[in-house]
Scaffold this motif. Structure first.
Motif, short mmCIF file in Angstrom:
data_model
loop_
_atom_site.label_atom_id
_atom_site.label_comp_id
_atom_site.label_asym_id
_atom_site.label_seq_id
_atom_site.Cartn_x
_atom_site.Cartn_y
_atom_site.Cartn_z
N CYS A 114 0.81 -1.22 0.00
CA CYS A 114 0.00 0.00 0.00
C CYS A 114 0.84 1.27 0.00
CB CYS A 114 -0.96 0.00 1.19
SG CYS A 114 -2.33 -1.16 0.96
N ASN A 115 2.16 1.15 0.13
CA ASN A 115 3.02 2.33 0.02
C ASN A 115 3.03 2.89 -1.39
OD1 ASN A 115 3.87 2.47 2.69
ND2 ASN A 115 5.46 0.92 2.34
N ASP A 116 2.64 2.08 -2.36
CA ASP A 116 2.53 2.55 -3.75
C ASP A 116 1.13 3.13 -3.94
OD1 ASP A 116 2.51 2.98 -6.47
OD2 ASP A 116 3.34 1.02 -6.97
N PRO A 117 1.00 4.40 -4.35
CA PRO A 117 -0.33 5.01 -4.51
C PRO A 117 -1.24 4.26 -5.48
CG PRO A 117 1.38 6.68 -4.71
CD PRO A 117 2.06 5.36 -4.62
N ARG A 118 -0.68 3.60 -6.48
CA ARG A 118 -1.51 2.83 -7.42
C ARG A 118 -2.19 1.67 -6.71
NH1 ARG A 118 3.04 1.56 -11.60
NH2 ARG A 118 4.08 1.31 -9.62
N VAL A 119 -1.44 0.97 -5.85
CA VAL A 119 -2.02 -0.15 -5.10
C VAL A 119 -3.03 0.37 -4.09
CG1 VAL A 119 -1.48 -2.04 -3.51
CG2 VAL A 119 0.04 -1.57 -5.42
N PHE A 120 -2.69 1.47 -3.42
CA PHE A 120 -3.59 2.04 -2.41
C PHE A 120 -4.95 2.37 -3.02
CE2 PHE A 120 -5.51 5.35 0.10
CZ PHE A 120 -5.26 4.96 1.40
N MET A 123 -6.96 -0.75 -4.18
CA MET A 123 -7.63 -1.44 -3.07
C MET A 123 -8.80 -0.61 -2.54
SD MET A 123 -4.58 -3.34 -1.06
CE MET A 123 -5.73 -4.16 0.00
N LEU A 124 -8.66 0.71 -2.51
CA LEU A 124 -9.75 1.58 -2.05
C LEU A 124 -10.94 1.49 -3.00
CD1 LEU A 124 -10.17 3.51 0.31
CD2 LEU A 124 -9.43 5.37 -1.19
N HIS A 143 -11.27 5.28 9.20
CA HIS A 143 -10.07 6.02 9.60
C HIS A 143 -9.57 6.91 8.45
CE1 HIS A 143 -6.58 6.75 12.17
NE2 HIS A 143 -5.84 6.64 11.06
N TYR A 144 -9.59 6.40 7.22
CA TYR A 144 -9.16 7.20 6.07
C TYR A 144 -10.15 8.34 5.79
CZ TYR A 144 -5.50 3.83 4.97
OH TYR A 144 -4.37 3.04 5.02
N THR A 145 -11.44 8.09 6.03
CA THR A 145 -12.45 9.14 5.83
C THR A 145 -12.25 10.26 6.86
OG1 THR A 145 -13.97 7.42 5.07
CG2 THR A 145 -14.92 9.56 5.53
N ASP A 146 -11.95 9.89 8.09
CA ASP A 146 -11.73 10.89 9.15
C ASP A 146 -10.39 11.64 8.98
OD1 ASP A 146 -14.12 10.08 10.23
OD2 ASP A 146 -13.20 8.78 11.77
N LEU A 150 -4.01 11.31 5.22
CA LEU A 150 -3.29 10.04 5.14
C LEU A 150 -3.47 9.34 3.79
CD1 LEU A 150 -4.05 8.59 8.70
CD2 LEU A 150 -1.97 9.73 7.91
N VAL A 151 -4.44 9.81 3.02
CA VAL A 151 -4.71 9.21 1.70
C VAL A 151 -3.76 9.84 0.68
CG1 VAL A 151 -6.43 8.86 -0.10
CG2 VAL A 151 -7.12 8.84 2.30
#
Length: 179
Positions: A114-120, A123-124, A143-146, A150-151
Motif C-alpha cells: 500500500c506504500n505505492d499510490p496505485r495499489v492504495f 484497493m480503495l 479512519h481514512y475518511t476521518d 493520510l490518503v
C-alpha cells in the motif's frame, strides 16, 4: 639373339632421353624456371579507433532489485564510457511483501504494498482499503475518511488528444507509460 639385344639397347636409350627432358625428380629440380613479380601498394590515411564499451555491473545473484545501465561515446580521438546502477523501488516492495507473506504476516504484506499510490487506490476502489494502525476493512475505511491527509494522491492519468491513449507516470521508470 643379336636382334633381341639390339632392341633392348634401343629401348633403354629412349627412356633415358625422355627422363632428361622432364627433369631430375631425385633432386627436385625442374627443367624450366618460372619467375613472377608481384607489387602491392597499401595506402592508409587514417586508422580506425576502437569502439568505447560501457562497463557492465556484475549482478551474480538474480534475486536483487538493481538495474544496471551503461553509456558510451566514441570520437576519432577519444572514447568515454560510464556505468551506473539504480534500485527498482517496485521490485523492493514486491520482495518485502513476499517475505512478510511467507512469514504468515498477510496484513503487514498488504500494508507494504500500500506504500505505492496505485495499489492504495486500487484497493480503495475495490472496497478493501489498506490496513492502518491494526485496522482493516470498514474500520480502516472510516479512519481514512476521518483523516484524508493520510490518503495519497491518486496516480494521474492523462489522455493524449491525438491518439486517445491513456498515460500515467511510472515512478520506477521515471516516465509516462500506457495505462
Amino acid at each position: 639373339m643379336k636382334i633381341l639385344i639390339l632392341l633392348l639397347l634401343m629401348l633403354t636409350n629412349l627412356t633415358k632421353a625422355s627422363e632428361a627432358t622432364v627433369g631430375d625428380f631425385g633432386s627436385n629440380q625442374q627443367a624450366e624456371t618460372i619467375t613472377s613479380t608481384t607489387e602491392t601498394v597499401v595506402n592508409q590515411k587514417g586508422t580506425p579507433v576502437t569502439t568505447a564499451v560501457s562497463p557492465s555491473a556484475p549482478i551474480y545473484n538474480q534475486d536483487v532489485c538493481v538495474v544496471a545501465s551503461g553509456r558510451g561515446l566514441q570520437t576519432l580521438q577519444i572514447g568515454l564510457s560510464f556505468g551506473s546502477t539504480a534500485s527498482d523501488e517496485v521490485c523492493e516492495l514486491l520482495k518485502l511483501s513476499r517475505q512478510l507473506s511467507s512469514l504468515g504476516l498477510k496484513v503487514a504484506a498488504t500494508s507494504v504494498l500500500c506504500n505505492d499510490p496505485r495499489v492504495f487506490h486500487a484497493m480503495l476502489n475495490s472496497s478493501t482499503p489498506c490496513p492502518i494502525k491494526g485496522k482493516i476493512g470498514d474500520e480502516a475505511l472510516k479512519h481514512y475518511t476521518d483523516n484524508p491527509d493520510l490518503v495519497p494522491d491518486a496516480p494521474a492519468v492523462y489522455k493524449r488528444k491525438d491518439s486517445g491513449e491513456r498515460l500515467r507516470y511510472d515512478r520506477s521508470r521515471k516516465r509516462y507509460v500506457r495505462y
